[in-house]
Motif scaffolding. Structure first.
Motif, PDB file in Angstrom:
ATOM      1  N   GLY A  47      -1.345   6.580   7.386  1.00 56.56           N
ATOM      2  CA  GLY A  47      -0.467   7.186   6.396  1.00 56.56           C
ATOM      3  C   GLY A  47       0.258   8.409   6.936  1.00 56.56           C
ATOM      4  O   GLY A  47       1.468   8.584   6.730  1.00 56.56           O
ATOM      5  N   LYS A  48      -0.474   9.266   7.673  1.00 51.36           N
ATOM      6  CA  LYS A  48       0.147  10.462   8.248  1.00 51.36           C
ATOM      7  C   LYS A  48       1.157  10.085   9.326  1.00 51.36           C
ATOM      8  O   LYS A  48       2.220  10.705   9.440  1.00 51.36           O
ATOM      9  CB  LYS A  48      -0.934  11.372   8.828  1.00 51.36           C
TER      10      LYS A  48
ATOM     11  N   ILE B 138       2.402   1.040  10.494  1.00 56.25           N
ATOM     12  CA  ILE B 138       3.142   1.958  11.368  1.00 56.25           C
ATOM     13  C   ILE B 138       4.457   1.322  11.810  1.00 56.25           C
ATOM     14  O   ILE B 138       5.509   1.967  11.809  1.00 56.25           O
ATOM     15  CB  ILE B 138       2.272   2.340  12.584  1.00 56.25           C
ATOM     16  N   SER B 139       4.415   0.050  12.159  1.00 59.93           N
ATOM     17  CA  SER B 139       5.628  -0.643  12.596  1.00 59.93           C
ATOM     18  C   SER B 139       6.668  -0.702  11.490  1.00 59.93           C
ATOM     19  O   SER B 139       7.871  -0.534  11.730  1.00 59.93           O
ATOM     20  CB  SER B 139       5.280  -2.060  13.058  1.00 59.93           C
ATOM     21  N   LEU B 140       6.223  -0.954  10.262  1.00 61.21           N
ATOM     22  CA  LEU B 140       7.150  -1.064   9.138  1.00 61.21           C
ATOM     23  C   LEU B 140       7.822   0.262   8.805  1.00 61.21           C
ATOM     24  O   LEU B 140       8.855   0.286   8.119  1.00 61.21           O
ATOM     25  CB  LEU B 140       6.412  -1.586   7.897  1.00 61.21           C
TER      26      LEU B 140
ATOM     27  N   TRP C 112      -2.890   1.487  -0.876  1.00 62.48           N
ATOM     28  CA  TRP C 112      -2.448   0.827   0.334  1.00 62.48           C
ATOM     29  C   TRP C 112      -1.330  -0.184   0.047  1.00 62.48           C
ATOM     30  O   TRP C 112      -0.374  -0.303   0.816  1.00 62.48           O
ATOM     31  CB  TRP C 112      -3.635   0.150   1.000  1.00 62.48           C
ATOM     32  N   LEU C 113      -1.453  -0.909  -1.052  1.00 65.67           N
ATOM     33  CA  LEU C 113      -0.399  -1.857  -1.424  1.00 65.67           C
ATOM     34  C   LEU C 113       0.913  -1.135  -1.688  1.00 65.67           C
ATOM     35  O   LEU C 113       1.989  -1.594  -1.272  1.00 65.67           O
ATOM     36  CB  LEU C 113      -0.830  -2.663  -2.651  1.00 65.67           C
TER      37      LEU C 113
ATOM     38  N   LYS D 108       4.343  -1.612   0.551  1.00 66.04           N
ATOM     39  CA  LYS D 108       5.581  -1.996  -0.127  1.00 66.04           C
ATOM     40  C   LYS D 108       6.692  -0.981   0.154  1.00 66.04           C
ATOM     41  O   LYS D 108       7.832  -1.348   0.471  1.00 66.04           O
ATOM     42  CB  LYS D 108       5.336  -2.117  -1.624  1.00 66.04           C
ATOM     43  N   ALA D 109       6.355   0.313   0.060  1.00 69.31           N
ATOM     44  CA  ALA D 109       7.343   1.369   0.285  1.00 69.31           C
ATOM     45  C   ALA D 109       7.838   1.355   1.726  1.00 69.31           C
ATOM     46  O   ALA D 109       9.031   1.558   1.989  1.00 69.31           O
ATOM     47  CB  ALA D 109       6.742   2.727  -0.053  1.00 69.31           C
ATOM     48  N   ALA D 110       6.949   1.090   2.675  1.00 71.41           N
ATOM     49  CA  ALA D 110       7.339   1.062   4.084  1.00 71.41           C
ATOM     50  C   ALA D 110       8.341  -0.053   4.341  1.00 71.41           C
ATOM     51  O   ALA D 110       9.310   0.117   5.099  1.00 71.41           O
ATOM     52  CB  ALA D 110       6.103   0.895   4.966  1.00 71.41           C
TER      53      ALA D 110
END
Length: 439
Positions: free
Chosen positions: A72-73, A100-102, A136-137, A141-143
């Motif tokens: 997350g960070k 991280i990739s997203l 986490w979901l 989704k936001a990423a």
């Protein structure tokens, strides 16, 4: 016309990829388990790239995943930078690696690469609670949405209830995309065979490459902040200090325990999770415990232990994980204490200072009341009535006595029949006095 011909001539001699000349591209590895120490390394790499105004940062990703809070960070770090970020999945980007990739602007994959399978689990390997799952979901989704990707596939990577049968992820199974599938659904901008191939696709073949490597301190920090290593370090630290309390002086157990705890704080300090104030609090706690070895009462030791526990919680951004790690360490310490007492018969020096263990034993020369066996059989006169306790006179000495149970009046003859310390037992003599005794 002359000017036009001059412009055409100048442009014709410039290389087609001249735009990349003089530009800088950073290449940063994201490998092995994602943990809190990785954030410190990536933060340094991004800062360096920003300072030189790099054209792009290529993150070569090959990770099975890791800690959700660390991911997350890292996601926030990548989203905040103004430099173009590119994920080069050079094998696998699973779980936290997928997240991280997203969070990057573009994703490229090698032909054998995979991305997905991002369910969140706890330290025991079980599915996390509903609150963690919901967070986490939302994060996945936001990423996906911020980079213009369809969030349904990101949700399918983290939620088994999402049905994507056409890509091998029906209900009950997490989605993991191959390179071709990722490109088909828009989760990859393309498939490349190598970093050089990627640079060519990005028109950056002539750019200056700066490959950022982890420093020794950052490698140590990544290892120490690993979710599995933290409870091990704390267990060794607490076990060493506990064993030290059972041994005289300061020896190997105490050194091992203190070194493990200092190593824990060093790693978290380098990773940016702990500040110097946390380390100072820990040192104060150790100092108070050492001071307890020279002071009676136990108060200094109790405050020292409280300071150490407080510093451990301040050194983490996940109180639950730290609480579990401390609980594991304490359980091992309690087990070690039981073994030391029950099996090896050791006694803890710490408790000797707060618990009174001295006793006035006769073997040590202490006598509460002196026995007087020499007066047994002698006769005296009651000075007071015995009900059954009272006083008699024996050879002009007043002695506190008790009768055998019956009442004995004043000025009666008694015989001492037993002497047990302070308890002297007498019996009334009913025979009349002889003439010599009367005189």
């Amino acid at each position: 016309m002359v000017i036009s011909f001059l412009m055409v001539g100048i442009l014709s001699i410039l290389p087609l990829k001249g735009g990349a000349q003089g530009e800088t591209v950073y290449v940063v590895p994201v490998e092995e388990t994602v943990e809190k120490g990785l954030y410190a390394f990536l933060s340094r790499a991004v800062k360096e790239a920003e300072e030189v105004n790099a054209k792009a940062i290529i993150f070569t990703i090959n990770t099975p995943g890791g800690a959700v809070d660390a991911a997350g960070k890292i996601g926030q770090l990548l989203s905040a930078t103004s430099i173009k970020t590119i994920a080069f999945v050079d094998n696998q980007a699973l779980s936290a690696g997928a997240y991280i990739s997203l969070n990057m602007d573009e994703i490229y994959m090698v032909p054998s690469g995979t991305i997905g399978s991002a369910a969140v689990i706890d330290q025991a390997g079980n599915a996390a609670d509903e609150k963690a799952q919901s967070y986490w979901l939302s994060a996945m989704k936001a990423a996906a949405e911020q980079s213009g990707r369809d969030p349904i596939y990101a949700l399918a990577m983290a939620d088994r209830e999402v049905d994507i049968p056409e890509y091998g992820a029906p209900t009950g199974k997490l989605l993991t995309l191959t390179a071709d599938q990722a490109e088909e659904v828009g989760y990859s901008e393309g498939t490349v065979t190598s970093l050089e191939d990627l640079l060519s696709v990005l028109n950056l073949s002539d750019a200056k490459l700066i490959e950022v490597e982890e420093s020794f301190a950052e490698k140590i920090a990544r290892f120490i902040t690993h979710p599995v290593v933290v409870p091990i370090l704390l267990s060794i630290g607490s076990l060493g200090l506990i064993l030290e309390l059972y041994s005289p002086g300061f020896g190997i157990p105490g050194f091992m325990g203190l070194s493990s705890l200092l190593l824990f704080f060093y790693g978290h300090l380098v990773a940016g999770l702990a500040g110097f104030e946390t380390l100072i609090l820990f040192v104060i706690g150790i100092g108070l415990i050492l001071l307890e070895l020279f002071l009676p009462g136990g108060i200094a030791g109790i405050f020292g232990l409280a300071a150490i526990l407080a510093s451990l919680f301040l050194a983490t951004d996940n109180v639950v994980h730290m609480g579990i790690s401390i609980l594991i360490a304490l359980s091992i310490s309690v087990l070690a204490s039981i073994l030391m007492v029950k099996v090896f018969g050791k006694k803890m020096k710490f408790f000797r200072r707060i618990i009174l263990t001295d006793s006035t034993k006769s073997e040590a020369g202490y006598v509460s009341n002196k026995n007087r066996p020499e007066i047994v059989g002698k006769e005296g006169m009651t000075l007071t009535a015995l009900r059954p306790a009272g006083t008699i006179v024996l050879d002009d000495e007043r002695i506190d006595v008790v009768s055998e149970g019956s009442f004995i009046g004043k000025d009666k003859r008694v015989k001492i029949v037993k002497s047990e310390g302070a308890r002297i037992v007498v019996r009334e003599i009913n025979e009349p006095l002889s003439k010599e005794e009367e005189e």
